[in-house]
Design a protein around this motif. Sequence first.
Motif, PDB file in Angstrom:
ATOM      1  N   SER A 194       0.856  -1.188   0.000  1.00 39.75           N
ATOM      2  CA  SER A 194       0.000   0.000   0.000  1.00 39.75           C
ATOM      3  C   SER A 194       0.897   1.245   0.000  1.00 39.75           C
ATOM      4  O   SER A 194       1.957   1.267   0.636  1.00 39.75           O
ATOM      5  CB  SER A 194      -0.906   0.007   1.227  1.00 39.75           C
ATOM      6  OG  SER A 194      -1.603   1.237   1.325  1.00 39.75           O
ATOM      7  N   ASP A 195       0.448   2.287  -0.715  1.00 41.38           N
ATOM      8  CA  ASP A 195       1.247   3.520  -0.760  1.00 41.38           C
ATOM      9  C   ASP A 195       0.848   4.507   0.328  1.00 41.38           C
ATOM     10  O   ASP A 195       1.319   5.647   0.346  1.00 41.38           O
ATOM     11  CB  ASP A 195       1.127   4.180  -2.132  1.00 41.38           C
ATOM     12  CG  ASP A 195      -0.288   4.700  -2.398  1.00 41.38           C
ATOM     13  OD1 ASP A 195      -1.197   4.405  -1.608  1.00 41.38           O
ATOM     14  OD2 ASP A 195      -0.469   5.408  -3.419  1.00 41.38           O
ATOM     15  N   GLU A 196      -0.008   4.089   1.261  1.00 46.78           N
ATOM     16  CA  GLU A 196      -0.485   5.001   2.302  1.00 46.78           C
ATOM     17  C   GLU A 196       0.657   5.467   3.197  1.00 46.78           C
ATOM     18  O   GLU A 196       0.823   6.655   3.459  1.00 46.78           O
ATOM     19  CB  GLU A 196      -1.580   4.319   3.127  1.00 46.78           C
ATOM     20  CG  GLU A 196      -2.176   5.235   4.186  1.00 46.78           C
ATOM     21  CD  GLU A 196      -3.322   4.558   4.941  1.00 46.78           C
ATOM     22  OE1 GLU A 196      -3.977   5.249   5.739  1.00 46.78           O
ATOM     23  OE2 GLU A 196      -3.544   3.348   4.727  1.00 46.78           O
ATOM     24  N   GLU A 197       1.459   4.544   3.682  1.00 49.91           N
ATOM     25  CA  GLU A 197       2.573   4.917   4.557  1.00 49.91           C
ATOM     26  C   GLU A 197       3.627   5.718   3.782  1.00 49.91           C
ATOM     27  O   GLU A 197       4.209   6.666   4.315  1.00 49.91           O
ATOM     28  CB  GLU A 197       3.199   3.656   5.144  1.00 49.91           C
ATOM     29  CG  GLU A 197       4.320   3.958   6.127  1.00 49.91           C
ATOM     30  CD  GLU A 197       4.911   2.693   6.725  1.00 49.91           C
ATOM     31  OE1 GLU A 197       5.968   2.800   7.370  1.00 49.91           O
ATOM     32  OE2 GLU A 197       4.322   1.608   6.544  1.00 49.91           O
ATOM     33  N   LEU A 198       3.852   5.338   2.513  1.00 47.08           N
ATOM     34  CA  LEU A 198       4.798   6.074   1.685  1.00 47.08           C
ATOM     35  C   LEU A 198       4.338   7.512   1.506  1.00 47.08           C
ATOM     36  O   LEU A 198       5.139   8.455   1.600  1.00 47.08           O
ATOM     37  CB  LEU A 198       4.956   5.383   0.333  1.00 47.08           C
ATOM     38  CG  LEU A 198       5.845   6.110  -0.695  1.00 47.08           C
ATOM     39  CD1 LEU A 198       7.281   6.198  -0.188  1.00 47.08           C
ATOM     40  CD2 LEU A 198       5.792   5.391  -2.044  1.00 47.08           C
ATOM     41  N   ARG A 199       3.047   7.715   1.237  1.00 47.30           N
ATOM     42  CA  ARG A 199       2.527   9.063   1.043  1.00 47.30           C
ATOM     43  C   ARG A 199       2.672   9.886   2.325  1.00 47.30           C
ATOM     44  O   ARG A 199       3.072  11.058   2.284  1.00 47.30           O
ATOM     45  CB  ARG A 199       1.054   9.000   0.626  1.00 47.30           C
ATOM     46  CG  ARG A 199       0.447  10.386   0.361  1.00 47.30           C
ATOM     47  CD  ARG A 199      -1.018  10.321  -0.057  1.00 47.30           C
ATOM     48  NE  ARG A 199      -1.167   9.666  -1.335  1.00 47.30           N
ATOM     49  CZ  ARG A 199      -1.677   8.455  -1.488  1.00 47.30           C
ATOM     50  NH1 ARG A 199      -2.084   7.756  -0.426  1.00 47.30           N
ATOM     51  NH2 ARG A 199      -1.786   7.912  -2.686  1.00 47.30           N
ATOM     52  N   ALA A 200       2.366   9.300   3.458  1.00 46.03           N
ATOM     53  CA  ALA A 200       2.500  10.013   4.730  1.00 46.03           C
ATOM     54  C   ALA A 200       3.961  10.386   4.983  1.00 46.03           C
ATOM     55  O   ALA A 200       4.267  11.490   5.453  1.00 46.03           O
ATOM     56  CB  ALA A 200       1.949   9.157   5.870  1.00 46.03           C
ATOM     57  N   SER A 201       4.861   9.462   4.658  1.00 50.08           N
ATOM     58  CA  SER A 201       6.281   9.747   4.840  1.00 50.08           C
ATOM     59  C   SER A 201       6.745  10.881   3.907  1.00 50.08           C
ATOM     60  O   SER A 201       7.538  11.750   4.315  1.00 50.08           O
ATOM     61  CB  SER A 201       7.094   8.482   4.561  1.00 50.08           C
ATOM     62  OG  SER A 201       8.466   8.743   4.663  1.00 50.08           O
ATOM     63  N   MET A 202       6.244  10.882   2.692  1.00 51.03           N
ATOM     64  CA  MET A 202       6.612  11.937   1.753  1.00 51.03           C
ATOM     65  C   MET A 202       6.082  13.293   2.214  1.00 51.03           C
ATOM     66  O   MET A 202       6.757  14.323   2.050  1.00 51.03           O
ATOM     67  CB  MET A 202       6.094  11.611   0.355  1.00 51.03           C
ATOM     68  CG  MET A 202       6.810  10.434  -0.308  1.00 51.03           C
ATOM     69  SD  MET A 202       6.077   9.967  -1.897  1.00 51.03           S
ATOM     70  CE  MET A 202       6.424  11.420  -2.884  1.00 51.03           C
ATOM     71  N   TRP A 203       4.882  13.348   2.795  1.00 55.41           N
ATOM     72  CA  TRP A 203       4.355  14.607   3.300  1.00 55.41           C
ATOM     73  C   TRP A 203       5.174  15.109   4.483  1.00 55.41           C
ATOM     74  O   TRP A 203       5.402  16.318   4.621  1.00 55.41           O
ATOM     75  CB  TRP A 203       2.881  14.451   3.707  1.00 55.41           C
ATOM     76  CG  TRP A 203       1.935  14.625   2.543  1.00 55.41           C
ATOM     77  CD1 TRP A 203       1.170  13.681   1.950  1.00 55.41           C
ATOM     78  CD2 TRP A 203       1.673  15.852   1.852  1.00 55.41           C
ATOM     79  NE1 TRP A 203       0.444  14.208   0.914  1.00 55.41           N
ATOM     80  CE2 TRP A 203       0.731  15.557   0.825  1.00 55.41           C
ATOM     81  CE3 TRP A 203       2.137  17.145   1.969  1.00 55.41           C
ATOM     82  CZ2 TRP A 203       0.262  16.529  -0.041  1.00 55.41           C
ATOM     83  CZ3 TRP A 203       1.657  18.120   1.099  1.00 55.41           C
ATOM     84  CH2 TRP A 203       0.734  17.796   0.099  1.00 55.41           C
ATOM     85  N   ARG A 204       5.611  14.175   5.352  1.00 53.94           N
ATOM     86  CA  ARG A 204       6.466  14.601   6.465  1.00 53.94           C
ATOM     87  C   ARG A 204       7.791  15.174   5.936  1.00 53.94           C
ATOM     88  O   ARG A 204       8.288  16.190   6.432  1.00 53.94           O
ATOM     89  CB  ARG A 204       6.741  13.418   7.400  1.00 53.94           C
ATOM     90  CG  ARG A 204       5.550  13.013   8.261  1.00 53.94           C
ATOM     91  CD  ARG A 204       5.986  12.074   9.371  1.00 53.94           C
ATOM     92  NE  ARG A 204       6.527  10.835   8.850  1.00 53.94           N
ATOM     93  CZ  ARG A 204       5.811   9.747   8.565  1.00 53.94           C
ATOM     94  NH1 ARG A 204       4.494   9.759   8.761  1.00 53.94           N
ATOM     95  NH2 ARG A 204       6.392   8.671   8.093  1.00 53.94           N
ATOM     96  N   PHE A 205       8.349  14.511   4.934  1.00 54.18           N
ATOM     97  CA  PHE A 205       9.586  14.998   4.329  1.00 54.18           C
ATOM     98  C   PHE A 205       9.373  16.382   3.709  1.00 54.18           C
ATOM     99  O   PHE A 205      10.204  17.284   3.874  1.00 54.18           O
ATOM    100  CB  PHE A 205      10.060  14.004   3.256  1.00 54.18           C
ATOM    101  CG  PHE A 205      11.259  14.453   2.494  1.00 54.18           C
ATOM    102  CD1 PHE A 205      12.534  14.337   3.032  1.00 54.18           C
ATOM    103  CD2 PHE A 205      11.140  15.020   1.219  1.00 54.18           C
ATOM    104  CE1 PHE A 205      13.648  14.755   2.317  1.00 54.18           C
ATOM    105  CE2 PHE A 205      12.242  15.437   0.515  1.00 54.18           C
ATOM    106  CZ  PHE A 205      13.503  15.302   1.065  1.00 54.18           C
ATOM    107  N   SER A 206       8.248  16.576   3.012  1.00 50.70           N
ATOM    108  CA  SER A 206       7.959  17.867   2.376  1.00 50.70           C
ATOM    109  C   SER A 206       7.800  18.964   3.416  1.00 50.70           C
ATOM    110  O   SER A 206       8.269  20.099   3.216  1.00 50.70           O
ATOM    111  CB  SER A 206       6.682  17.764   1.537  1.00 50.70           C
ATOM    112  OG  SER A 206       6.819  16.793   0.517  1.00 50.70           O
ATOM    113  N   LEU A 207       7.131  18.639   4.531  1.00 44.30           N
ATOM    114  CA  LEU A 207       6.959  19.628   5.589  1.00 44.30           C
ATOM    115  C   LEU A 207       8.308  20.029   6.183  1.00 44.30           C
ATOM    116  O   LEU A 207       8.562  21.221   6.426  1.00 44.30           O
ATOM    117  CB  LEU A 207       6.037  19.076   6.681  1.00 44.30           C
ATOM    118  CG  LEU A 207       5.723  20.026   7.842  1.00 44.30           C
ATOM    119  CD1 LEU A 207       5.055  21.298   7.341  1.00 44.30           C
ATOM    120  CD2 LEU A 207       4.856  19.333   8.889  1.00 44.30           C
ATOM    121  N   ASN A 208       9.176  19.050   6.380  1.00 43.57           N
ATOM    122  CA  ASN A 208      10.516  19.367   6.897  1.00 43.57           C
ATOM    123  C   ASN A 208      11.305  20.245   5.917  1.00 43.57           C
ATOM    124  O   ASN A 208      11.986  21.187   6.318  1.00 43.57           O
ATOM    125  CB  ASN A 208      11.285  18.079   7.179  1.00 43.57           C
ATOM    126  CG  ASN A 208      10.693  17.304   8.335  1.00 43.57           C
ATOM    127  OD1 ASN A 208      10.049  17.878   9.218  1.00 43.57           O
ATOM    128  ND2 ASN A 208      10.883  15.988   8.349  1.00 43.57           N
TER     129      ASN A 208
END
Length: 461
Positions: A144-158
């Motif tokens: 599932s790409d759900e965890e990947l998407r959440a991780s990418m949003w955290r990276f973008s916020l940082n």
Amino acid sequence: MQGGLSAKLLILTIFFVLLAEILIYIPSISNYRLTQLQDHLSAARTAALVLDAAPEGLVPRALELQILQQVGARAIILKRGNARRLLAFSDMPPTVSTTFDLRDASRIKSVFDAFATLFGTGPQIIGLIGDAPREGEFVEIVMSDEELRASMWRFSLNILLLSLVISIFTAALVYLSLLALFVKPMREISAKIMAFREAPEEPSAIMAPSDRQDEIGLAERELRRMQRQIQTALVQKTHLAALGLAVSKISHDLRNILASAQLFSDRLSSVSEPTVQRLMPRVIGSINRAIALCQSTLAYGRAAEPAPNPRHVRFKMLIDDVGAALGLGEGYPAWINEVDDKATVFADPEQLYRAFLNLGRNAVEALRAQPPRNGGAIRIAMRASETSVIISMADNGPGIPAKVRDKLFQPFAASGNKGSGLGLAIVAELIRGHGGTITLQPSPVGTLFEIELPAQTTGRA
């Protein structure tokens, strides 16, 4: 200052720093996604070695689910030859919506895939294909790409927070540097310009340039030079205004005196003595010209020279009158009139007389101040074409210094020998009024002026 240069520089600095951060972020988010997916595939290859080596059916179900959880996948598939082996799976193999082959992923496609994952709607099941361990063709995982998407949003916020910090810090440094190097000096220059505008005649209003050798320093030095030139011009104009007022007063009284002299000359013209009869027309003519000149001088402060009233003038006779007015003839210097007896020019006789009277007076003063060894002479000649008339006046005096030739026809530029410096300026204005030109021509000895007039002039050019 609202909307000032410093505020605009600050806004532009922040904008360009943020733009640079955006350009850095685009490949960064793509690389981050690829790294995350490669980590899943690396864990899947290790799990595939273990699961492929174990005899079929001997791997406990609990261990299989734990391996899937560690890999972050719902199924692990190994392809070897024409066979695809399902090494591990969750309760039911899910349906895959999109498959990504990381073995030959291009950078541009990876960027688009990264933003598709980041802004995707809802969790999706994706398949990942990578290199297989040992002699396998490839290994594939379903996740599932759900965890990947959440991780990418955290990276973008940082990245966003870091970009803001860097932008503010960089913008502050650039802003302070520009403020010290450019904005502050420009403010000082602007303040000095406004101070000069308020009191241009004050010497203290002229700015003192700094020691800078860059464009700001050049601007300061050029501004100082321009302010000095403006101040000099203002002094000259003030002097001209005062001189004009004085001349107007003198001309007013002189006109009254000349009017009385005109009355006496009219009475003398009735005397029958031959010498009186021969000289009185010239005396009366001179007095009339003087009265006309006084009247023109009184109007000088209100307007320029009056428009010429041209008519055909016997030019040789006019030059003779100029010579007589200067007291020349058989004396020194010699007045040589080479104009043809029948030659005429189409011009205002009074203005033309004044022009040549000024030129002749300058030549006489120069020749008397520095007499040449072979005797001084002033020579006037004229030649005509279909379109113009060229009149030359030459003398064999000391000539005009080179330093004043560029400004020869400007007021006070060529004053000397007790002159006011206005004679040549008046001549140039009178000739321009006829649509003509006056130039100083090269001459091996003395001074040579050439005046070119249109063959027929009807008014001011």
